[in-house]
Design a protein around this motif. Structure first.
Motif: not given
Length: 392
Positions: A235-242, A246-257, A278-282
């Motif tokens: 519940l917590i991790s899903d809320g954090i990652s969402g 997708s704007a940030v922060p996970g999009g920076d790894v997508v840009e690296l790829l 762990g949050v980095t991957i999620l």
């Protein structure tokens, strides 16, 4: 509470047998490393005429001691907080050896890590396993970038969903913690266990596993109670990652790829080794819409077939391996595959053919198209500011 349990609490009254971790154990993102279950219908190996040309590894640190949770478990077990455990060191060393065996010939002299000591240590043990020697490790603060892809939330002040998520966590906890307390109190005549005691014992399960690979506390609980504990973390991790989408922060790894696999500037490395949390991957999975449920997770009940599962997607020592590969005949043009914790993770948002589905892959061009929203965002632009700047 009439008799606070301490380290001498009579475990013999509660414990059936010490619990050794196996691949089906689910203890939140505190789960020791294990390969993900096989994805039905998805081939484990690429066609024989395909060759991996480029790799990006994003690795979580190994098993650690408690950080924040120690307030609950200090009276139950004496554990060293925060740092990598002996099991965590072994996880990273073994993963380094396995990586070198699986991808012989891939080399790099640049290894990137977050600034946290357990992550730096994890990178060190991995590279010792992979290269058989110490390798210089660069921490992200040395890059002097406005935002980095390992700790991107540090540049996003608005990334603070804790109050709302705490309310959801507490709501779910009230549904199962008191019931666990009632059951265990009945096994200890004259003892009334508080909710804090139960939470301490639940956390002691994975945290005693972390340095010892066996824990008497896991055997205290029924499978459905551990499932409720696991879901509380989701519940917590899903809320954090969402929270910031997708704007940030996970999009920076997508840009690296996109940048490294497209190699439009001609200076991309053949191998990227990056170590984070762990949050980095999620966040990466969330940015690519790979682990988001159509109906958001709720504190009312556990969805039976939810996509978001932190214990499978980001356990301790989780490893996210992105492959760019080419084939003589099987596929046309460069392709992309994700291996998450030992198994192919289907790239459903960009799959266009039955062959894509069969191998869990997609073409590089379709991968870029599917993630164009994330990769078009730049630090300080309107979308970034709306998502990250609190006063915007």
């Amino acid at each position: 509470m009439s008799k606070p349990p301490g380290p001498d609490w009579h475990l013999s009254l509660l414990v059936r047998e010490p619990h050794r971790v196996d691949r089906w154990s689910k203890f939140r993102v505190l789960t020791p490393y294990h390969d993900r279950p096989y994805v039905h219908g998805v081939r484990a190996d690429l066609p024989a005429d395909c060759t991996v040309d480029q790799l990006v590894l994003l690795h979580r640190h190994g098993s650690r001691g408690p950080e924040g949770e120690d307030v609950y478990i200090n009276k139950l077990s004496n554990l060293v907080p925060k740092n990598l455990t002996i099991i965590g060191r072994q996880q990273l060393f073994d993963n380094g050896v396995e990586f070198a065996l699986h991808y012989p010939g891939f080399l790099t002299d640049f290894v990137l890590s977050s600034t946290t000591q357990r992550v730096i240590d994890s990178a060190s043990y991995f590279t010792q396993g992979m290269f058989g020697r110490n390798v210089d490790i660069v921490t992200v603060d040395k890059l002097e970038l406005p935002v980095n892809w390992i700790l991107p939330w540090e540049s996003c002040p608005k990334f603070s969903p804790w109050v709302e998520l705490e309310a959801e966590r507490a709501k779910w906890a009230k549904k199962y913690i008191p019931l666990v307390g009632q059951r265990l109190s009945a096994l200890l005549p004259g003892t009334e266990l508080s909710d804090e005691d139960i939470r301490g014992a639940l956390n002691a399960c994975p945290y005693v596993l972390a340095p010892h690979n066996v824990s008497p506390w896991c055997g205290v609980f029924e499978p459905h109670e551990l499932a409720a504990f696991d879901y509380e973390s989701d519940l917590i991790s899903d809320g954090i990652s969402g929270t910031v989408s997708s704007a940030v922060p996970g999009g920076d790894v997508v840009e690296l790829l996109r940048y490294s696999f497209s190699n439009t500037t001609g200076d991309a490395q053949e191998l990227y080794l990056e170590f984070g949390h762990g949050v980095t991957i999620l966040l990466v999975l969330s940015a690519m819409n790979l682990n988001k449920d159509v109906i958001p997770l709720t504190p009312e009940y556990i969805p039976p077939n939810r996509k978001f599962r932190g214990s499978e997607q980001s356990p301790f020592a989780a490893r996210m391996i992105w492959e760019k590969f080419t084939c003589k005949n099987s596929f046309q043009g460069p392709q992309v595959r994700l291996l998450l914790n030992g198994e192919t993770y289907p790239l459903t948002p960009c799959q266009k053919s039955l062959k894509d589905v069969r191998f869990g892959t997609c073409s590089l061009s379709e991968f870029v198209k599917a993630n164009v929203f994330s990769t078009n965002i730049r630090y300080g632009d309107e979308t970034w500011n709306a998502a990250c700047v609190a006063e915007h």
